[in-house]
Scaffold this active site. Structure first.
Site, mmCIF file in Angstrom:
data_model
loop_
_atom_site.group_PDB
_atom_site.id
_atom_site.type_symbol
_atom_site.label_atom_id
_atom_site.label_comp_id
_atom_site.label_asym_id
_atom_site.label_seq_id
_atom_site.Cartn_x
_atom_site.Cartn_y
_atom_site.Cartn_z
ATOM 1 C CB VAL A 1 -0.989 0.094 1.233
ATOM 2 C CG1 VAL A 1 -0.384 0.072 2.421
ATOM 3 C CG2 VAL A 1 -1.902 1.032 1.051
ATOM 4 C CB SER A 2 1.567 3.770 -2.310
ATOM 5 O OG SER A 2 0.261 4.018 -2.854
ATOM 6 C CB THR A 3 -1.547 6.954 -0.299
ATOM 7 O OG1 THR A 3 -2.429 6.408 -1.151
ATOM 8 C CG2 THR A 3 -0.483 7.503 -1.158
#
Length: 508
Positions: free
Chosen positions: A9-11
């Site tokens: 997950v990036s954000t």
């Protein structure tokens, strides 16, 4: 069966959309167990974008896959693996070559030609969606900036962010410190290091509650156009070149979007600060191996370039002021012809100029004669001439406006024709007014000439000594002189020669 699962997950926004780490892990574990996995190893990249293939735990997974440690590799969906189609194909091929089975929780994948084709199509769509998101984001930022709204709050010292208006409002407590900093450099002629020391000595709080002021903070404040009332959006272009790495390049000035904000200092003060910063840089001791009285002040009369310090190759190490075009490698490789002006010994010119100023102190009448004999600087002349020309054009346009109104009253023009011509004249007058304002602002920053009495007072203060050290001479000269324009006119050569020099002093 040994299985590996990978989640990413990036954000925080992705967590809100159902891509949270916990959600992915639970779904991947369930999928692996249903396929008969007896041992499961988890690889998690929390806070990493799928744009780059170099991610810490993905790299570990790929090494383990190449070592054939797993029979099954599970991803939540192809987007969690990578958004770039090429990266997806590379990882999928590595898994296939190892003999392991590749599975996605929400997408069917098989190793048949049709399956690979559909996998590639999904990868292309994911990549397209990524580009569309970037384009929409950039378009939104441009639109917001075009409306005069601040895109993001960088928390500049001296301001507070108004989230409702998407703009900055002045924080008076901090703004007073900003004004103090500009006064230090413009009025007191301090350098950034000395300003820093002064603020720390007074116990003045620094930006973002840091313990001490540092030189870089002072420099950023002094060079930021925000404080004179304008910030620029879309000034830089950012390009990702690796994991957590970006390359910043300056856009053409035509692409910058100016955003007006409340000014803490005026344009004249800001320009004066930029000029003083440049002077501080030119005269900084670290930029010269030795202290020369006029270093940074001398200009070549023949070509207008600066004259720099040059040294002879003999044992005496005689130094000269030489035209920059003769010494700079950039001129040598650019194909431009070097200036033919002859070098001038530093000792000869330094002594001449200092004694010339000393004569002003002992005989003030010579100062008046000097000021009357020296013409205004070229920049000053050009700006005054341009303002005079704009004044003439403005007068002519006003006459045209009166003529149009008279013709309309005499019914020689229709209402539409008169309105059209008046609008055109109005636009031209507005353009002239804006240009005049710009030139008047610049004119105020071109070292306005002091009166004879003011210069005499400065000379009296600076030269009121019996004996001068070298440093005291430098300080005294720089308090009076703005520029020394020289040209050597004799043809004599050799050590015993006596150079003849035409010298023109520009006083501050």
């Amino acid at each position: 069966m040994n299985a590996a699962i990978y989640v990413r997950v990036s954000t925080d926004q992705q967590a809100e959309k159902g891509y949270s780490i916990a959600t992915q892990l639970a779904a991947c574990r369930k999928c692996a167990c249903e396929l008969g996995a007896t041992t499961i190893e988890e690889y998690v990249d929390d806070g990493y974008s799928a744009e780059f293939i170099e991610r810490p735990n993905l790299t570990k997974l790929r090494k383990a896959v190449k070592a054939k440690e797993f029979d099954l590799v599970v991803f939540y969906d192809p987007d969690r693996m990578a958004r770039n189609l090429l990266h997806q194909l590379i990882i999928a091929e590595e898994i296939d070559k190892s003999g392991a089975e590749l599975k996605f929780v929400i997408v069917n994948y098989d190793q048949s030609p049709d399956g690979r084709f559909m996998f590639g199509i999904r990868g292309l769509l994911a990549q397209l969606e990524k580009e569309k998101i970037k384009e929409r984001t950039m378009r939104g930022k441009r639109g917001k900036a075009a409306k005069g709204m601040v895109i993001s709050d960088t928390k500049p010292f001296g301001y507070r962010y108004d989230a409702v208006k998407s703009s900055y409002a002045i924080n008076e407590n901090e703004a007073n410190i900003v004004r103090m900093i500009f006064n230090f450099i413009v009025i007191n002629k301090m350098g950034t290091a000395r300003i820093c020391k002064e603020l720390n000595a007074r116990g003045i709080p620094s930006p973002r509650a840091k313990k001490y002021w540092i030189v870089s903070s002072i420099y950023r404040i002094l060079t930021n156009t925000l404080y004179k009332g304008t910030i620029y959006s879309m000034r830089y272009r950012y390009e990702k070149i690796g994991l957590h790495k970006k390359k910043r390049t300056l856009r053409p000035e035509s692409e910058w979007i100016p955003i007006p904000v409340p000014a803490i200092i005026d344009e004249v003060t800001w320009q004066a600060a930029q000029k003083q910063l440049q002077e501080n840089k030119d005269f900084a001791k670290r930029n010269s191996k030795r202290d020369y009285l006029l270093n940074g002040l001398v200009t070549c009369a023949r070509c207008g370039r600066a004259m720099v310090i040059s040294h002879s190759g003999c044992k005496e190490h005689i130094s000269y002021y030489a035209c920059l075009s003769q010494k700079s490698a950039s001129y040598a490789y650019s194909g431009q012809e070097s200036c033919t002006a002859r070098q001038v010994p530093t000792k000869v010119l330094d002594e001449y100029v200092f004694n010339y100023l000393l004569e002003f102190y002992h005989n003030p009448d010579t100062l008046t004669e000097h000021i009357q004999a020296v013409p205004e600087g070229k920049d000053l002349q050009q700006h005054k001439a341009a303002l005079a020309q704009m004044g003439n054009v403005e007068t002519e346009l006003i006459k045209q406006k009166d003529t149009v109104l008279r013709w309309f009253r005499q019914k020689m023009l229709t209402e539409n024709d008169a309105e059209s011509q008046l609008q055109d004249i109005g636009r031209q007058l507005a353009d002239i007014a804006q240009m005049k304002k710009t030139y008047q602002t610049e004119l105020a920053t071109i070292a306005p000439a002091r009166s004879t009495a003011e210069i005499a007072a400065a000379i009296k203060t600076s030269f009121n000594k019996g004996n001068f050290t070298d440093e005291e001479k430098r300080v005294a000269v720089r308090a009076i002189i703005d520029r020394v324009i020289i040209e050597r006119v004799d043809n004599t050569r050799g050590r015993g020669s006596c150079p003849q020099i035409n010298v023109q002093l520009r006083l501050k």
